[in-house]
Design an enzyme around this catalytic site. Structure first.
Site, PDB file in Angstrom:
ATOM      1  N   GLY A   1       0.827  -1.205   0.000  1.00  0.00           N
ATOM      2  CA  GLY A   1       0.000   0.000   0.000  1.00  0.00           C
ATOM      3  C   GLY A   1       0.854   1.244   0.000  1.00  0.00           C
ATOM      4  O   GLY A   1       2.014   1.210  -0.405  1.00  0.00           O
TER       5      GLY A   1
ATOM      6  N   VAL B   1       2.029  -5.694   3.137  1.00  0.00           N
ATOM      7  CA  VAL B   1       1.145  -6.533   3.939  1.00  0.00           C
ATOM      8  C   VAL B   1       1.503  -7.978   3.601  1.00  0.00           C
ATOM      9  O   VAL B   1       1.584  -8.351   2.428  1.00  0.00           O
ATOM     10  CB  VAL B   1      -0.344  -6.258   3.619  1.00  0.00           C
ATOM     11  CG1 VAL B   1      -1.246  -7.159   4.447  1.00  0.00           C
ATOM     12  CG2 VAL B   1      -0.698  -4.794   3.865  1.00  0.00           C
TER      13      VAL B   1
ATOM     14  N   LYS C   1       0.583  -5.991   8.638  1.00  0.00           N
ATOM     15  CA  LYS C   1       0.807  -4.771   7.846  1.00  0.00           C
ATOM     16  C   LYS C   1       1.966  -3.988   8.457  1.00  0.00           C
ATOM     17  O   LYS C   1       1.883  -3.546   9.604  1.00  0.00           O
ATOM     18  CB  LYS C   1      -0.483  -3.949   7.849  1.00  0.00           C
ATOM     19  CG  LYS C   1      -0.414  -2.611   7.140  1.00  0.00           C
ATOM     20  CD  LYS C   1      -1.811  -2.008   7.010  1.00  0.00           C
ATOM     21  CE  LYS C   1      -1.796  -0.575   6.561  1.00  0.00           C
ATOM     22  NZ  LYS C   1      -3.139  -0.053   6.293  1.00  0.00           N
TER      23      LYS C   1
ATOM     24  N   ASP D   1     -10.885   7.117   2.087  1.00  0.00           N
ATOM     25  CA  ASP D   1     -10.097   6.500   1.014  1.00  0.00           C
ATOM     26  C   ASP D   1     -10.849   5.302   0.431  1.00  0.00           C
ATOM     27  O   ASP D   1     -10.263   4.261   0.185  1.00  0.00           O
ATOM     28  CB  ASP D   1      -8.717   6.077   1.542  1.00  0.00           C
ATOM     29  CG  ASP D   1      -7.712   5.881   0.408  1.00  0.00           C
ATOM     30  OD1 ASP D   1      -7.943   6.391  -0.712  1.00  0.00           O
ATOM     31  OD2 ASP D   1      -6.694   5.196   0.636  1.00  0.00           O
TER      32      ASP D   1
HETATM   33  P1  ADP Z   1      -1.935   1.031   2.877  1.00  0.00           P
HETATM   34  O1  ADP Z   1      -2.637   1.637   4.054  1.00  0.00           O
HETATM   35  O2  ADP Z   1      -0.429   1.077   3.046  1.00  0.00           O
HETATM   36  O3  ADP Z   1      -2.397   1.587   1.564  1.00  0.00           O
HETATM   37  P2  ADP Z   1      -3.631  -1.338   2.775  1.00  0.00           P
HETATM   38  O4  ADP Z   1      -4.195  -1.534   4.130  1.00  0.00           O
HETATM   39  O5  ADP Z   1      -4.552  -0.700   1.748  1.00  0.00           O
HETATM   40  O6  ADP Z   1      -2.255  -0.535   2.862  1.00  0.00           O
HETATM   41  O7  ADP Z   1      -3.127  -2.734   2.205  1.00  0.00           O
HETATM   42  C1  ADP Z   1      -2.477  -2.848   0.945  1.00  0.00           C
HETATM   43  C2  ADP Z   1      -2.940  -4.108   0.227  1.00  0.00           C
HETATM   44  O8  ADP Z   1      -2.631  -5.282   1.019  1.00  0.00           O
HETATM   45  C3  ADP Z   1      -4.465  -4.187   0.011  1.00  0.00           C
HETATM   46  O9  ADP Z   1      -4.876  -3.531  -1.168  1.00  0.00           O
HETATM   47  C4  ADP Z   1      -4.698  -5.699  -0.030  1.00  0.00           C
HETATM   48  O10 ADP Z   1      -4.394  -6.212  -1.316  1.00  0.00           O
HETATM   49  C5  ADP Z   1      -3.678  -6.248   0.936  1.00  0.00           C
HETATM   50  N1  ADP Z   1      -4.272  -6.422   2.283  1.00  0.00           N
HETATM   51  C6  ADP Z   1      -4.381  -5.473   3.245  1.00  0.00           C
HETATM   52  N2  ADP Z   1      -4.964  -5.946   4.353  1.00  0.00           N
HETATM   53  C7  ADP Z   1      -5.235  -7.241   4.101  1.00  0.00           C
HETATM   54  C8  ADP Z   1      -5.840  -8.304   4.886  1.00  0.00           C
HETATM   55  N3  ADP Z   1      -6.258  -8.074   6.108  1.00  0.00           N
HETATM   56  N4  ADP Z   1      -5.953  -9.526   4.321  1.00  0.00           N
HETATM   57  C9  ADP Z   1      -5.510  -9.733   3.058  1.00  0.00           C
HETATM   58  N5  ADP Z   1      -4.933  -8.791   2.267  1.00  0.00           N
HETATM   59  C10 ADP Z   1      -4.793  -7.560   2.782  1.00  0.00           C
END
Ligand code: ADP
Length: 340
Positions: free
Chosen positions: A51, A56, A71, A160
């Site tokens: 992200g 993650v 994460k 977001d």
């Molecule tokens: P950031 O806040 O850094 O943008 P995110 O929370 O959006 O990060 O996570 C980035 C990516 O990781 C998500 O788009 C998803 O593909 C994957 N991801 C995040 N959390 C999970 C979860 N709990 N289980 C599976 N995949 C996840």
């Protein structure tokens, strides 16, 4: 949870939406710091995604063997106060349609959130890989609005909302969860709140104009997500980020594309009720749930969609992601530092 009466009328695969079990017992997460380390409690596995602020990965809790997501947030990329805000917000958001927090660690260079593990992937990828119609689309939107109603009832704005942040619980289920509360804000009663972040295509006019935001700011994004789900086209997407912002602030979109020929008039009204510049006139999550379009789950309006446009959207998005990120930062002047 919304009562879906007449289960026979519900499309196959969606009958169990009301059966929502918590992924784990309610937890009061206290952030651990050295000498406690994440490696002492969890074993890291493969990467699941990345992200804005880090990676993650899948992980397993050593003592229980339970699979979770880990994460990592790089402290060079994000302020500690913002991560503490994300943790505090997640603690308040205990709801089956919202990603749950399991544990948290603070280290010198990074923060680590241990999260409920979702294995079903992104909603849009599910949709392009299965038979879907306007009717099945409604069942995803009902869940999204239920998630938002809970957040908004707790005065928390996600800020977001976009396809990447709507994941399916597992490959067999059609249950969705909203993820990523990294930009979410709690709005105290009567408090004026302005932000300057978000993703160009999904962001509401009041964010671009740096005006007061509200829980309705999320509802604009629901309008954009609905538009894309029904057509595979991003309503405000311009040739560049500046043009996209121009389209958003002038609410410049239409239903001219052929994809909308087979779409019900109520679906268009739903989108129109969300893509309204004036926040007070934009419908809330509660009103969206009561909207005629989402209420009519029994009528089988809409044949199966042609998914080519949505597939193209997802392919283009992969390329755009990197480019847009850079442009947005240039245009907005390191927006992430402008959090107020
Ligand atoms: P950031 O806040 O850094 O943008 P995110 O929370 O959006 O990060 O996570 C980035 C990516 O990781 C998500 O788009 C998803 O593909 C994957 N991801 C995040 N959390 C999970 C979860 N709990 N289980 C599976 N995949 C996840």
């Amino acid at each position: 949870m919304r009562s879906m009466s007449g289960k026979d009328d519900i499309p196959s695969g969606f009958q169990d939406l009301e059966e929502v079990e918590a992924p784990f017992e309610v937890r009061n997460v206290v952030i651990k710091s050295p000498p406690e380390t994440v490696d002492k409690y969890y074993k890291a596995h493969e990467e699941l995604g990345s992200g804005k602020f880090g990676r993650v990965v899948r992980c397993s809790e050593i003592v229980s063997g339970r699979t979770l997501a880990c994460k990592y947030i790089d402290l060079k990329m994000s302020k500690i106060g913002d991560i503490l805000n994300e943790i505090a917000i997640m603690q308040k958001l205990q709801h089956p349609r919202l990603l749950q927090l399991y544990d948290a660690f603070q280290e010198s260079t990074r923060m680590i959130l241990i999260l409920e593990f979702l294995t079903g992937g992104e909603l849009f990828y599910r949709v392009v890989n299965t038979e879907y119609s306007e009717r099945t689309c409604k069942f995803y939107l009902i869940q999204l609005c239920e998630a938002l109603k809970f957040m908004h009832d707790h005065s928390i704005i996600h800020l977001d909302l976009k396809p990447e942040n709507i994941l399916l619980v597992n490959p067999e289920s059609n249950k969705i969860k909203v993820i990523d509360f990294g930009l979410a804000q709690e709005q105290k009663p009567g408090e004026s709140l302005k932000v300057l972040w978000g993703t160009a295509e999904f962001v509401a006019p009041e964010v671009i104009n740096y005006e007061d935001i509200s829980i309705k700011t999320d509802m604009w994004s629901v309008g954009v997500i609905t538009y894309i789900l029904l057509s595979g086209i991003s309503p405000f997407m311009g040739e560049n980020v500046g043009e996209t912002y121009g389209n958003v602030v002038n609410v410049r979109y239409d239903f001219d594309d052929e994809s909308f020929e087979t779409c019900s008039p109520e679906a268009k009204v739903f989108i129109q009720d969300l893509l309204i510049k004036e926040q007070s006139k934009r419908i809330s999550a509660d009103e969206a749930l009561k909207h005629r379009w989402l209420q009519e789950i029994t009528s089988n309006v809409g044949k199966s969609f042609n998914k080519d446009k949505l597939k193209n959207y997802l392919t283009r998005r992969k390329w755009r992601r990197a480019i847009n990120g850079v442009l947005a930062l240039q245009l907005m002047g390191a927006d992430l530092d402008m959090r107020k």
